[in-house]
Scaffold this motif. Structure first.
Motif, PDB file in Angstrom:
ATOM      1  N   LEU B   8      -1.446 -12.478 -22.994  1.00 55.76           N
ATOM      2  CA  LEU B   8      -0.409 -12.345 -24.008  1.00 55.76           C
ATOM      3  C   LEU B   8      -0.324 -13.588 -24.874  1.00 55.76           C
ATOM      4  O   LEU B   8      -0.579 -14.688 -24.401  1.00 55.76           O
ATOM      5  N   THR B  25       3.458  -7.680 -27.672  1.00 54.37           N
ATOM      6  CA  THR B  25       2.498  -7.137 -26.710  1.00 54.37           C
ATOM      7  C   THR B  25       1.306  -6.574 -27.461  1.00 54.37           C
ATOM      8  O   THR B  25       1.475  -5.775 -28.370  1.00 54.37           O
ATOM      9  N   ALA B 166      -3.218  -3.034 -23.424  1.00 52.32           N
ATOM     10  CA  ALA B 166      -3.051  -4.343 -22.790  1.00 52.32           C
ATOM     11  C   ALA B 166      -3.510  -4.320 -21.334  1.00 52.32           C
ATOM     12  O   ALA B 166      -3.894  -5.339 -20.779  1.00 52.32           O
TER      13      ALA B 166
END
Lengths: 253, 265
Positions: B8, B25, B166
């Motif tokens: 991140l 994000t 992610a």
């Protein structure tokens, strides 16, 4: 999606092409003198590292129970030389070891003198450059003792072992530096596993320099020459295999 | 294999900050920083060195294509593996360096390139301890080693269903196992068994005793080399399946595009 497929195909073709290039490229690099000497230089750093970290270390010694039941022979196993053959016919009774070159007192030591010197007996592992190992018991005087008898001149740097065997027209020879020459486990063995050395194993005298590979363990030793440099002697690289095939002169690895 | 490191974007007030707000994000399709420079350098140095070590190693093996257990072992002794025949080398010329038989030349390559592994592996391990890569990205988290979790990951791999968005920035348990296996098992073993076969290094360290003798160490060296070969094959297959352009780019430039969800767009 089609772009990705194209990329995949491109990468696949590229990988195959790269594979082919690597193979032929490595052979070209292998033959390239500059690249080759760079590789040899990097390989020689092992010598520096081993000398710096443990020049006095002792090779492991074993018990009789650890010995190879059958210690194979290797390299030349029966020298053709006529003079050698006549010595062999008389069990090497008339063999003498010469010590000359950069020494104060050149020596000609008969076998009786070598056997009468203080002896060292050691059970050690013989590691061939090919990968195999055999464990045997060796006995003979320490090389350092013989060199001290002759008295080294200050310029002496290498002990060269001239041997009775040859490959084609090239005589076998080997050399070590004085760190190994005066190492306590470096002996001139005339006895193996409690018996006089057999012809296959190097009768009547062979070098044992225990922290190096098998090709340094010169057999059929006739003469030890002390030199300040290895240049100018045969191929100049300090040993038969070193000259003929670029084996490492320092064979501790 | 998809890999992760710096996931991140960093927030200024890290301590008290709640989980990163959704806005920061990374989303599927985003280009994100993934592999730090040390990882990329080490990866490519190893890629080169391992290929050369395997190929020159196979040539060295051709010089005596038998393996033994114990301290000694030569032709008269009982071996546990023999490859090739009297006429045929254990490994063919297209797989070896050099391609024609030369033990001496193979050793020149092998002993020179050994330095890359010998120096690189301990340095990378140390650096990964210092920068947190090891414990943050590689070590198993609680629960990851549950058989049900591992089984789930195996099934996902078998169905070629890889994480997207992610989630793709984190190593899964099989990846962690593979990378930890290389870093903590294969590399240390290949280095130690290599040193054990060197009569000089062994005199100083007696490292061959760790393996029950020089010939055992040589056998382990061979088995670990086979482990590297297996790792490389699986690794390359996974790179191709996961998207070779994106994967190779991330290991060259450090930038990685987060995979899109299946069926999205």
């Amino acid at each position: 999606m089609s772009i990705i497929l194209c990329r995949r195909r491109l990468l696949g073709t590229g990988a195959l092409g790269a594979g082919g290039l690597i193979l032929s490229g490595c052979d070209k690099l292998n033959a390239n003198p500059a690249f080759r000497s760079a590789l040899i230089e990097a390989g020689s750093w092992h010598e520096g590292a081993q000398r710096a970290l443990g020049s006095g270390a002792l090779a492991r010694e074993y018990s009789e129970a650890d010995m190879s039941p059958n210690f194979r022979v290797n390299g030349n196993t029966n020298p053709e030389d006529a003079s050698y053959k006549s010595h062999a016919a008389t069990d090497f009774a008339g063999w003498t070891l010469s010590v000359d070159g950069l020494v104060k007192r050149p020596l000609a030591l008969p076998m009786t003198a070598i056997k009468a010197m203080q002896q060292r007996k050691q059970i050690t592992r013989h590691d061939c450059v090919e990968g195999w190992s055999a464990i045997g018991q060796w006995q003979g005087p320490q090389l350092g003792q013989i060199l001290s008898m002759a008295g080294l001149l200050p310029s002496a740097r290498y002990a060269v072992f001239h041997c009775a065997d040859r490959f084609g027209s090239s005589p076998y020879y080997e050399s070590i530096d004085l760190v190994d020459a005066f190492h306590p486990q470096t002996i001139l063995a005339w006895e193996m596993n409690g018996q006089p050395l057999s012809i296959g194993h190097g009768a009547p005298l062979r070098l044992r320099v225990e922290r190096q590979l098998g090709y340094k363990q010169a057999k059929y030793v006739m003469r030890i020459e002390l030199r300040d440099s290895l240049a100018g002697l045969f191929g100049g690289k300090g040993g038969y295999w070193e000259d003929a095939h670029d084996y490492q002169w320092y064979a501790g690895i | 294999m998809p890999e992760t490191e710096t996931a991140l974007p960093k927030t200024a007030s890290a301590e008290a900050a709640p989980p990163a707000p959704p806005a920061t994000t990374p989303q599927s399709g985003d280009l994100v920083r993934r592999h730090r420079l040390s990882t990329r350098l080490w990866h490519w140095a190893n890629a080169l060195a391992l290929f050369i070590m395997l190929m020159s190693g196979m040539m060295i093996f051709n010089a005596h294509a038998h393996l033994y257990w114990g301290e000694f072992g030569a032709n008269p002794d009982r071996n546990w593996l023999t490859l090739g025949t009297g006429q045929l080398n254990a490994f063919p010329g297209w797989a070896t360096i050099p391609s024609n038989y030369s033990l001496a030349d193979a050793r020149i390559w092998h002993l020179a390139f050994a330095w890359i592994l010998l120096i690189g592996a301990p340095l990378y391990l140390l650096w990964s301890l210092v920068n947190g890569h090891l414990w943050r990205d590689l070590l198993f988290r609680r629960g990851e080693l549950r058989p049900s979790h591992i089984w789930h990951d195996i099934k996902e791999h078998a169905r070629l269903r890889f994480p997207t968005g992610a989630e793709a920035l984190k190593y899964n348990v099989l990846q962690k196992g593979a990378y930890l296996g290389v870093l903590l098992v294969l590399l240390p073993l290949i280095i130690l068994t290599g040193l054990a076969m060197s009569p000089g290094a062994d005199a100083t360290t007696h490292v061959s005793a760790l393996f029950g003798g020089r010939q055992s160490a040589r056998s382990v060296h061979f088995i670990v080399a086979a482990g590297f070969a297996l790792f490389i094959v699986v690794h390359l297959v996974m790179v191709v399946l996961a998207g070779p352009f994106n994967e190779v780019r991330s290991m060259v430039t450090g930038w990685y595009r987060l995979p899109l969800d299946k069926g999205a767009k």
